[in-house]
Design a protein around this motif. Sequence first.
Motif, PDB file in Angstrom:
ATOM      1  N   ASN A   1     161.396 107.531  -9.037  1.00  0.00           N
ATOM      2  CA  ASN A   1     162.467 106.547  -9.183  1.00  0.00           C
ATOM      3  C   ASN A   1     163.800 107.070  -8.662  1.00  0.00           C
ATOM      4  N   LEU A   2     163.786 108.231  -7.989  1.00  0.00           N
ATOM      5  CA  LEU A   2     164.948 108.728  -7.264  1.00  0.00           C
ATOM      6  C   LEU A   2     164.542 109.012  -5.820  1.00  0.00           C
ATOM      7  N   ARG A   3     165.531 109.277  -4.969  1.00  0.00           N
ATOM      8  CA  ARG A   3     165.274 109.586  -3.561  1.00  0.00           C
ATOM      9  C   ARG A   3     166.100 110.807  -3.164  1.00  0.00           C
TER      10      ARG A   3
ATOM     11  N   MET B   1     174.849 110.069  -7.203  1.00  0.00           N
ATOM     12  CA  MET B   1     174.395 108.930  -6.408  1.00  0.00           C
ATOM     13  C   MET B   1     174.197 109.323  -4.954  1.00  0.00           C
TER      14      MET B   1
ATOM     15  N   THR C   1     170.907 111.691  -4.869  1.00  0.00           N
ATOM     16  CA  THR C   1     169.636 111.072  -5.266  1.00  0.00           C
ATOM     17  C   THR C   1     169.444 109.687  -4.671  1.00  0.00           C
ATOM     18  N   ARG C   2     170.506 109.138  -4.041  1.00  0.00           N
ATOM     19  CA  ARG C   2     170.485 107.790  -3.472  1.00  0.00           C
ATOM     20  C   ARG C   2     170.193 106.725  -4.540  1.00  0.00           C
ATOM     21  N   ARG C   3     170.450 107.055  -5.780  1.00  0.00           N
ATOM     22  CA  ARG C   3     170.223 106.134  -6.902  1.00  0.00           C
ATOM     23  C   ARG C   3     171.248 106.407  -7.997  1.00  0.00           C
ATOM     24  N   GLN C   4     171.344 105.467  -8.964  1.00  0.00           N
ATOM     25  CA  GLN C   4     172.160 105.672 -10.151  1.00  0.00           C
ATOM     26  C   GLN C   4     171.300 106.270 -11.262  1.00  0.00           C
TER      27      GLN C   4
ATOM     28  N   THR D   1     158.987 101.741  -0.019  1.00  0.00           N
ATOM     29  CA  THR D   1     159.495 100.877  -1.074  1.00  0.00           C
ATOM     30  C   THR D   1     159.749  99.458  -0.571  1.00  0.00           C
TER      31      THR D   1
END
Length: 559
Positions: free
Chosen positions: A82-84, A191, A194-197, A430
């Motif tokens: 769930n992260l990148r 962010m 990981t390209r995510r919150q 994805t």
Amino acid sequence: MRLPTTPFLPASSPSPSPSTSITPPPPSPSTTPPNAPPTSESSPTPTSSLNGKPLLPFSSFLTDTHSRQHTYLRISLTERCNLRCTYCMPSTGIPLSPPPALLTTPEILHLAHLFITQGVTKIRLTGGEPTVRKDIIPLMQELGKMRSLGLREICITSNGIALARKLPAMKEAGLTAVNLSLDTLVPGKFMVMTRRQGHERVLESLRVCEELGIKTKVNVVVMRGVNEDEICDFVEMTKGRNIEVRFIEYMPFDGNKWAKRKMLPYAEMVELIKAKYPTFAKLPEPTANETSKTFHVPGHVGKVGFITSMTHNFCGTCNRLRITSDGNIKVCLFDNKEVSLRDMLRGDGKEEVVKAIWEERKGDVLEEVVRRREEMDRELLEVIGVAVKGKKAKHAGMGNLENMKNRPMILIDDPSNPTKPNPLPHLTPTGEVHQIPISHKPPTTRTATALGRVHFSSPTTLSAIRTNTLKKGDVLAVARVAGIMMAKRTSELVPLCHGLNLTGCSVEIEVFEAWEGWATSAGREWTDCGGVRIKCVVGKVGGASGDWEDRGRGLERVK
């Protein structure tokens, strides 16, 4: 689901049935052969003990030719995450394997049970991100039941995004330790990396681990110019908290764009810390198999570790094996050679045997399951033994690692063949649309040709075009121009198409009375680095219909 009450095989070499023959790998010089009685000079390594007495000798199948006994097994539960994270996964994602290619829960438990009976005392669940697997709690509960066979530690490596709410049940199931990935203490930088919150959710998982008294390590991948300015902030976390912060040297894997200039060596990290904490000192290694060089600041509750795979390898004491989520055994993190154990658990009714092991069976059915299980495990151990015996004394050096083909990091403690072609290359795993990168391709000169046809229902139209008697002008000439122009503008007309340097383009038109129509062939030559067959197709379409709607629709309808 019921845990089998009898071990799959004794840790020593099995006694072959009359129909099956197996020769175990030769033991290492310093290792007692599995069937040899213990002596005062050489006693077997216990896999567990009862009242101080060893239950089983250590397996020769898990002992390599350098006398390293492998007691630590890492099992990847999934390739999904769930992260990148930039150092772990390529920006375009990774091709996901179809579910049938991944290990099932009974297969994971079967392999875990087999390795435990051979001497493995520690299992770590990894991914991808292991907490995204829906049945992780029941799976961990079944692993917990194997402690009676000698399993001492059940650990998990997680990014913490979905971990906090699962921790109480995991601890009850037998979880003993958590490695939590957290590369920055700055939410905005989190962010970017990981390209995510989700920064606050990771901190919440850390808090819950501490509340439950679970042994916790915080893994920090250090990259020069990204987060090395936070090293001392992480060290400060150990002042009043019983955790170990471990700084990891940035390592090269497929797709993470590793460069030596981005890597901050262990020695530089120590210098940075000592500049603020002059008493920062190294601690004695607690065990011979530690991957981390452990330090502390006197007076701090916690510790600081360094994983130095790039500058100071720890291969001489390595006791780790990995099983990827697609069922391959990987004997070294940096070794691209793998052997499939999954395939040995499937076919010829083996899937039903594996499934039946974890269900209630009685009488003749149980006896048949046990017989087939023993045959399967003898075959598995033979392959495992060969793989372990092939483990090298140490992995390649930094210069070689940089250029060596290997899975992306997310697929090492997980699956899918990175060389497998993506059936939809313009979509990431994805489902996100992206333009295929072509910068790695060298410029080449190529040609392509496409053919199209235009049909007419009235001979009057074709005659007017051939004799050039239409009021608005020469249809064929305008069609040629339209085809060339569309070929030149293809990247503006077709989404995700690359612009290319066309060095020549022609549109040829022939009139065929037999089927009352014309044909166009658009050919072009280019010198560039992208795949551009689509430009010929667009040029052909332009030549076939470019001027038609305006000039010929009064006489004819294009089919």
